[in-house]
Design a protein around this motif. Structure first.
Motif, PDB file in Angstrom:
ATOM      1  N   TYR A 189      -4.487  -1.858   5.809  1.00 27.95           N
ATOM      2  CA  TYR A 189      -4.637  -0.416   5.963  1.00 27.95           C
ATOM      3  C   TYR A 189      -3.659   0.165   6.975  1.00 27.95           C
ATOM      4  CZ  TYR A 189      -8.908  -0.432   3.120  1.00 27.95           C
ATOM      5  OH  TYR A 189      -9.808  -0.556   2.096  1.00 27.95           O
ATOM      6  N   THR A 190      -3.267  -0.627   7.978  1.00 23.97           N
ATOM      7  CA  THR A 190      -2.332  -0.104   8.975  1.00 23.97           C
ATOM      8  C   THR A 190      -0.925   0.103   8.401  1.00 23.97           C
ATOM      9  OG1 THR A 190      -1.994  -2.380   9.769  1.00 23.97           O
ATOM     10  CG2 THR A 190      -3.560  -0.994  10.988  1.00 23.97           C
ATOM     11  N   GLU A 191      -0.664  -0.392   7.200  1.00 21.77           N
ATOM     12  CA  GLU A 191       0.588  -0.032   6.545  1.00 21.77           C
ATOM     13  C   GLU A 191       0.656   1.481   6.337  1.00 21.77           C
ATOM     14  OE1 GLU A 191       0.959  -2.220   2.905  1.00 21.77           O
ATOM     15  OE2 GLU A 191       0.554  -4.143   3.879  1.00 21.77           O
ATOM     16  N   ILE A 192      -0.487   2.074   5.985  1.00 19.87           N
ATOM     17  CA  ILE A 192      -0.537   3.523   5.792  1.00 19.87           C
ATOM     18  C   ILE A 192      -0.345   4.233   7.129  1.00 19.87           C
ATOM     19  CG2 ILE A 192      -1.953   5.450   4.996  1.00 19.87           C
ATOM     20  CD1 ILE A 192      -3.405   3.414   3.167  1.00 19.87           C
ATOM     21  N   GLY A 235      -9.851  -1.324  -0.582  1.00 20.45           N
ATOM     22  CA  GLY A 235      -9.366  -0.179  -1.339  1.00 20.45           C
ATOM     23  C   GLY A 235     -10.386   0.895  -1.607  1.00 20.45           C
ATOM     24  N   SER A 236     -11.477   0.937  -0.840  1.00 16.00           N
ATOM     25  CA  SER A 236     -12.474   1.988  -1.002  1.00 16.00           C
ATOM     26  C   SER A 236     -12.484   2.892   0.233  1.00 16.00           C
ATOM     27  CB  SER A 236     -13.871   1.384  -1.198  1.00 16.00           C
ATOM     28  OG  SER A 236     -13.965   0.726  -2.441  1.00 16.00           O
ATOM     29  N   HIS A 237     -12.746   4.180   0.002  1.00 14.23           N
ATOM     30  CA  HIS A 237     -12.875   5.168   1.082  1.00 14.23           C
ATOM     31  C   HIS A 237     -11.665   5.091   2.008  1.00 14.23           C
ATOM     32  CE1 HIS A 237     -14.694   8.025   3.594  1.00 14.23           C
ATOM     33  NE2 HIS A 237     -15.772   7.394   3.997  1.00 14.23           N
ATOM     34  N   PHE A 238     -10.498   5.333   1.431  1.00 11.00           N
ATOM     35  CA  PHE A 238      -9.231   5.164   2.150  1.00 11.00           C
ATOM     36  C   PHE A 238      -9.171   5.978   3.444  1.00 11.00           C
ATOM     37  CE2 PHE A 238      -7.492   3.557  -1.926  1.00 11.00           C
ATOM     38  CZ  PHE A 238      -6.783   2.473  -1.447  1.00 11.00           C
ATOM     39  N   ARG A 239      -9.698   7.199   3.407  1.00 15.00           N
ATOM     40  CA  ARG A 239      -9.595   8.045   4.598  1.00 15.00           C
ATOM     41  C   ARG A 239     -10.283   7.384   5.785  1.00 15.00           C
ATOM     42  NH1 ARG A 239      -6.564  11.605   7.206  1.00 15.00           N
ATOM     43  NH2 ARG A 239      -6.773   9.810   8.595  1.00 15.00           N
ATOM     44  N   ARG A 240     -11.495   6.862   5.591  1.00 15.68           N
ATOM     45  CA  ARG A 240     -12.192   6.208   6.694  1.00 15.68           C
ATOM     46  C   ARG A 240     -11.530   4.874   7.040  1.00 15.68           C
ATOM     47  NH1 ARG A 240     -16.280   6.203  10.073  1.00 15.68           N
ATOM     48  NH2 ARG A 240     -17.240   4.213  10.654  1.00 15.68           N
ATOM     49  N   ALA A 241     -11.098   4.143   6.045  1.00 17.21           N
ATOM     50  CA  ALA A 241     -10.462   2.844   6.303  1.00 17.21           C
ATOM     51  C   ALA A 241      -9.267   2.996   7.230  1.00 17.21           C
ATOM     52  CB  ALA A 241     -10.045   2.194   4.987  1.00 17.21           C
ATOM     53  N   VAL A 242      -8.458   4.011   6.984  1.00 18.97           N
ATOM     54  CA  VAL A 242      -7.286   4.236   7.830  1.00 18.97           C
ATOM     55  C   VAL A 242      -7.706   4.628   9.245  1.00 18.97           C
ATOM     56  CG1 VAL A 242      -5.274   5.734   8.161  1.00 18.97           C
ATOM     57  CG2 VAL A 242      -5.766   4.774   5.910  1.00 18.97           C
ATOM     58  N   ASP A 243      -8.788   5.378   9.371  1.00 20.37           N
ATOM     59  CA  ASP A 243      -9.268   5.793  10.690  1.00 20.37           C
ATOM     60  C   ASP A 243      -9.866   4.637  11.489  1.00 20.37           C
ATOM     61  OD1 ASP A 243      -8.509   8.389  10.230  1.00 20.37           O
ATOM     62  OD2 ASP A 243     -10.514   9.090   9.665  1.00 20.37           O
ATOM     63  N   LEU A 298       0.794  -1.223   0.000  1.00 11.38           N
ATOM     64  CA  LEU A 298       0.000   0.000   0.000  1.00 11.38           C
ATOM     65  C   LEU A 298       0.826   1.272   0.000  1.00 11.38           C
ATOM     66  CD1 LEU A 298      -3.161  -0.379   2.264  1.00 11.38           C
ATOM     67  CD2 LEU A 298      -3.041   0.357  -0.111  1.00 11.38           C
ATOM     68  N   THR A 299       2.032   1.230   0.535  1.00  8.27           N
ATOM     69  CA  THR A 299       2.832   2.460   0.593  1.00  8.27           C
ATOM     70  C   THR A 299       3.913   2.522  -0.482  1.00  8.27           C
ATOM     71  OG1 THR A 299       4.371   1.548   2.249  1.00  8.27           O
ATOM     72  CG2 THR A 299       2.390   2.665   3.070  1.00  8.27           C
ATOM     73  N   ARG A 300       3.895   1.608  -1.425  1.00  4.82           N
ATOM     74  CA  ARG A 300       4.860   1.651  -2.522  1.00  4.82           C
ATOM     75  C   ARG A 300       4.460   2.730  -3.525  1.00  4.82           C
ATOM     76  NH1 ARG A 300       6.533  -4.634  -3.927  1.00  4.82           N
ATOM     77  NH2 ARG A 300       6.988  -5.263  -1.781  1.00  4.82           N
ATOM     78  N   GLY A 301       5.204   3.830  -3.525  1.00  4.31           N
ATOM     79  CA  GLY A 301       4.863   4.951  -4.389  1.00  4.31           C
ATOM     80  C   GLY A 301       3.791   5.841  -3.797  1.00  4.31           C
ATOM     81  N   LEU A 302       3.705   5.910  -2.482  1.00  8.10           N
ATOM     82  CA  LEU A 302       2.592   6.577  -1.808  1.00  8.10           C
ATOM     83  C   LEU A 302       2.566   8.084  -2.014  1.00  8.10           C
ATOM     84  CD1 LEU A 302       0.153   6.107   0.059  1.00  8.10           C
ATOM     85  CD2 LEU A 302       1.695   6.342   2.015  1.00  8.10           C
TER      86      LEU A 302
END
Length: 349
Positions: free
Chosen positions: A231-234, A216-224, A147-151
């Protein structure tokens, strides 16, 4: 785990604004145009697997950057098939897995379809029976995983390459002799479900899309909300690179399944698990509720598994898909699918 996300009534009407970039369509049109400048270089090679009721082929085609992408193609054996071109299903695998072995992917061929199971570049070593497709593109500093490759730049991100590969997989199966190019469906679970949404938003004329517990949908909420990988990779990356949040979420906005879902025009059968800690239900509902909004409002259905985690419906969902897709493909009520006897060849384009 217990239900931890929004109440179901709120999920059913959840339509978040995800901050889609204004140049989303231009970004992807440019990406696909650059990739299509490379010949598809499709090869379809028969493989002797010991299977007698299906024919198996080792497939390779040019994906993002012209890089070779592997896949398994299975179909009802010519010896047991009838006449006429077959519908096809392109399937994408879950996070960290690869294409494995061909005998692990017999369900769709057994139901009368040509089945193309795409290998995911750079993956295939976390579970399953392995993968065969390298990712020759590097990245800057990244957390272990993908997930963070090329972030920090959408042009460099791993999933820009994967989603492009997945579009080319549809183009590849449409070029295979004996496939009806007007009856091609896409499917996958978790990461494969997210790839399915991307393809549904980028490829016109699909027969159907079947994303299961899509990632891979709604990344902002997924990370929260999510407290487990991927997702915790982010989260881990941003805990170290404290000033990179704006750039990171800008990049992810070009990869968000909600934006692809909005553009989809194919009928869809989703699944969601309400106790899923990996792909929070609200992120799946965000994609489902937005699905087809810019694509003509195609028919869509959602199978809900209230007491399941990320396994979702598993085999029960596949049984549901078999009947649902057969209606769309014109196979409902048939004893078996039909195929043109003889050697299968790829028509490279």
């Amino acid at each position: 785990m217990p239900v931890y996300d929004l109440p179901r009534a709120e999920l059913e009407s959840y339509l978040p604004d995800i901050g889609e970039p204004a140049d989303f369509d231009a970004f992807w049109a440019k990406t696909l145009a650059e990739t299509r400048a490379f010949d598809l270089n499709l090869t379809v090679t028969p493989v002797d697997t010991g299977l007698r009721l299906v024919d198996v082929f080792d497939v390779e085609f040019a994906g993002f950057g012209g890089h070779p992408i592997k896949a398994w193609l299975t179909r009802p054996a010519a010896a047991v098939a009838g006449a006429g071109p077959l519908p096809a299903v392109v399937e994408y695998n879950g996070y960290g897995g690869g294409r494995g072995l061909p005998h692990e992917h017999l369900g769709w061929a057994s139901a009368g379809y040509v089945s193309l199971y795409m290998d995911t570049r750079g993956q295939g070593s976390q579970w399953g029976s392995g993968g065969d497709t390298p990712d020759p593109v590097g990245s800057g500093p990244a957390v272990p995983g993908f997930l963070t490759r090329g972030l920090l730049d959408p042009a460099d991100h791993f999933y820009r390459r994967v989603f492009t590969d997945a579009v080319r997989a549809v183009e590849a199966v449409r070029a295979v002799d004996g496939v009806d190019p007007t009856r091609v469906a896409v499917t996958g679970g978790s990461q494969g479900g997210g790839i399915t949404l991307a393809v549904a938003g980028l490829v016109p004329g699909l027969l159907a899309a079947m994303p299961d517990v899509p990632f891979g949908s709604h990344f902002r909420r997924a990370v929260d909300v999510a407290d487990t990988t991927p997702y915790t990779e982010i989260t881990q990356y941003l805990s170290v690179h404290r000033g990179h949040a704006d750039a990171a979420f800008r990049t992810l906005s070009y990869l968000d399944g909600v934006s692809f879902a909005r553009r989809a025009s194919a009928p869809a059968l989703f699944s969601v698990a309400l106790m899923d800690p990996i792909c929070p239900p609200s992120t799946v509902y965000a994609a489902y509720n937005h699905y087809g909004a810019l694509g003509g409002e195609p028919a869509k259905q959602l199978e809900v598994y209230p007491f399941n985690e990320h396994e979702g419906g598993a085999g029960h969902q596949f049984a549901r898909q078999l009947h649902w897709l057969a209606e769309l493909a014109g196979l409902a009520g048939l004893a078996g699918g039909g195929a043109t006897p003889g050697h299968l060849e790829g028509n490279a384009r």
